[in-house]
Design a protein around this motif. Sequence first.
Motif, PDB file in Angstrom:
ATOM      1  N   ILE A 294       0.626  -1.077  -0.104  1.00 38.50           N
ATOM      2  CA  ILE A 294       0.064  -0.036  -0.240  1.00 38.50           C
ATOM      3  C   ILE A 294       0.809   0.778  -0.203  1.00 38.50           C
ATOM      4  O   ILE A 294       1.956   1.957   1.359  1.00 38.50           O
ATOM      5  N   ILE A 295       1.286   1.830  -1.281  1.00 36.69           N
ATOM      6  CA  ILE A 295       1.383   3.139  -1.145  1.00 36.69           C
ATOM      7  C   ILE A 295       0.924   4.382  -0.655  1.00 36.69           C
ATOM      8  O   ILE A 295       1.329   5.256   0.180  1.00 36.69           O
ATOM      9  N   SER A 296      -0.336   4.455  -0.391  1.00 38.94           N
ATOM     10  CA  SER A 296      -1.085   5.532  -0.506  1.00 38.94           C
ATOM     11  C   SER A 296      -2.498   5.237   0.171  1.00 38.94           C
ATOM     12  O   SER A 296      -3.418   4.629  -0.156  1.00 38.94           O
ATOM     13  N   PRO A 297      -2.831   5.279   1.699  1.00 37.47           N
ATOM     14  CA  PRO A 297      -4.346   5.411   1.949  1.00 37.47           C
ATOM     15  C   PRO A 297      -5.426   5.750   0.966  1.00 37.47           C
ATOM     16  O   PRO A 297      -6.300   5.738   1.568  1.00 37.47           O
ATOM     17  N   VAL A 298      -4.869   7.640   0.686  1.00 37.36           N
ATOM     18  CA  VAL A 298      -6.247   8.319   0.757  1.00 37.36           C
ATOM     19  C   VAL A 298      -5.197   8.430  -1.239  1.00 37.36           C
ATOM     20  O   VAL A 298      -5.661  10.211  -1.115  1.00 37.36           O
ATOM     21  N   ALA A 299      -4.694   7.909  -1.767  1.00 36.10           N
ATOM     22  CA  ALA A 299      -4.542   7.931  -3.028  1.00 36.10           C
ATOM     23  C   ALA A 299      -6.249   9.033  -3.944  1.00 36.10           C
ATOM     24  O   ALA A 299      -6.708   7.881  -3.853  1.00 36.10           O
ATOM     25  N   GLN A 300      -5.820   9.858  -4.826  1.00 32.22           N
ATOM     26  CA  GLN A 300      -6.331   9.625  -6.037  1.00 32.22           C
ATOM     27  C   GLN A 300      -6.465  10.176  -7.398  1.00 32.22           C
ATOM     28  O   GLN A 300      -6.958  10.286  -8.685  1.00 32.22           O
ATOM     29  N   ASN A 301      -4.775   9.553  -7.888  1.00 25.50           N
ATOM     30  CA  ASN A 301      -4.087   9.471  -9.055  1.00 25.50           C
ATOM     31  C   ASN A 301      -3.109   9.220  -8.925  1.00 25.50           C
ATOM     32  O   ASN A 301      -2.351   9.335  -8.111  1.00 25.50           O
ATOM     33  N   PHE A 302      -2.450   9.005  -9.686  1.00 21.59           N
ATOM     34  CA  PHE A 302      -1.241   8.521  -9.941  1.00 21.59           C
ATOM     35  C   PHE A 302      -0.674   8.628 -11.544  1.00 21.59           C
ATOM     36  O   PHE A 302      -1.521   8.355 -12.496  1.00 21.59           O
ATOM     37  N   SER A 303       0.703   8.485 -11.327  1.00 15.38           N
ATOM     38  CA  SER A 303       1.374   8.274 -12.708  1.00 15.38           C
ATOM     39  C   SER A 303       3.021   7.925 -12.631  1.00 15.38           C
ATOM     40  O   SER A 303       3.382   7.912 -11.995  1.00 15.38           O
ATOM     41  N   PHE A 304       3.334   6.406 -13.569  1.00 15.32           N
ATOM     42  CA  PHE A 304       4.614   6.198 -14.126  1.00 15.32           C
ATOM     43  C   PHE A 304       5.291   6.848 -14.342  1.00 15.32           C
ATOM     44  O   PHE A 304       5.396   7.157 -15.493  1.00 15.32           O
ATOM     45  N   SER A 305       6.978   6.758 -13.967  1.00 15.64           N
ATOM     46  CA  SER A 305       7.680   7.698 -15.214  1.00 15.64           C
ATOM     47  C   SER A 305       8.182   6.919 -16.454  1.00 15.64           C
ATOM     48  O   SER A 305       8.085   5.912 -15.425  1.00 15.64           O
ATOM     49  N   PRO A 306       8.575   8.055 -16.995  1.00 12.75           N
ATOM     50  CA  PRO A 306       9.128   6.856 -18.783  1.00 12.75           C
ATOM     51  C   PRO A 306      10.313   6.764 -18.059  1.00 12.75           C
ATOM     52  O   PRO A 306      10.287   5.145 -18.725  1.00 12.75           O
TER      53      PRO A 306
END
Length: 480
Positions: free
Chosen positions: A356-368
């Motif tokens: 679990i990276i965060s319990p309160v996330a709402q958006n994400f993006s992997f780097s190139p």
Amino acid sequence: MKKKTRRIMFWSIVGLFVVAGAWLLVYSFGYRVDWQTLQISQTGGLYIKTSPKITDVFLDGENTNKKSGLLSTGIFVQNLFPRSYQLKIAKEGYFDWSKKVQIEPSLVNNFSHIILLPQSPLKENVYEATSTVEITDFFPLGNKEEILLETKIKNKSGWFGALSLFNNKNATTTEIFRKKITSTENPDLLSGFVLDDSNPNQIIFSDYSRSSGQTIFYLWDRLDPDQTVNLSQAASAYNLTKIRKIVFYPFEDGKYIIETSKNIAVLDLNRKEKSFLAAENPLDFTISGGNLFWLDKEGGVYSYNFILKNTSPLAIIESEKIEITNWAVSVNSSSIAVLMKNNELLLIRSGQPVKIISPVAQNFSFSPDNKKLAYQEVNGQVKIYFLEDFNQDINKKLGEEVTLDGLTVDVSSQMLWFKDSYHLIVQNGEKIMFAEIDDRDKFNIFQYQFGLGRYILNGEGVIFRSWGSLLEKINLIISE
């Protein structure tokens, strides 16, 4: 000359030679006299690489007069005494970049990913429809010449929704599909489209049929632009119904991957045959590299290799109810991020427990570069999670995080990595922000306000914005 005098001169010369040699040796190791402290100190340096290349470099307010040359893409500032300096990079017509930097003895502090943005970026109108046409959605293609346009049209016969392909190079528009809609309805023809390539010959798009209560999938081919093929109807002949998703099978014409509520099928219309993957009750699937990944309703995560044609279990998500908001696979397929509807952001890596990276996330993006995961929490904070040890300009350990102080965004914001994997492009309402992830001193965040509308970002620093009947292109990066 007397013998005693010659002896004195000889030993004096020897002494001068020893002193000079010692001083040269000390000098070669970077030692200098610091007249501020009246001490001999070992110096350090700065290596600076900027875009654009020709900039002014200031230390503590004084111009170093250092410039990058024809054979050198960076700037080396040497013989700096160990202490902190205020570094500023400036260019006329651009926002200043500044940071307090610490110089250490015998070390070179690297700042090799500095990007200055223009105060007035280049803007151009790409497409302007008539007053009776509204752009409701769009998507720029990877060939940088064409744009898929979804429009809402009013004429004497009523309201219509249309999907078209606009060629910006020769200013031509090819209509792909048109349907009758109500005045309060949006066409919704681009919500699940799929391209066969960045410069596509074929496009799969979908349309919800009110009469049947089903989503109908269509195929458009550039070689036969006046016809669309009803893929849902073709699939129903093979008893594939209640279709939720159709994509192209990689590198094989006439072959498709089809997700239904019960399974994932492979349909080959050329050979007139179908087969099934070992997927039961799938939630969703995606393709990355040479693999197909899917999640099922039991929390299972699997991959299928197109070359070896084998299935591998990757992880089990432990949750009372498996409901996801979004998920993605990194560019090199080494990591999977899953955003649950309860706002938990999960990281899945083969052979490792689900984290679990965060319990309160709402958006994400992997780097190139596959080394970082940017995510946004419900309080608006943006954070960077390092997927491995990182030693390029900034030094971070696997699992370490950076919070981008000064960057707070809303729930509806977009977030995308710039192609260098050192900057984020964020759209937050009317604002576009370009933020570095270097946490040495303050973060340099450049901000613009372009107005309301629908935005699409890309990793090249190009922003597309539609508002009413107008579509414009904004270039944040200006080449020299």
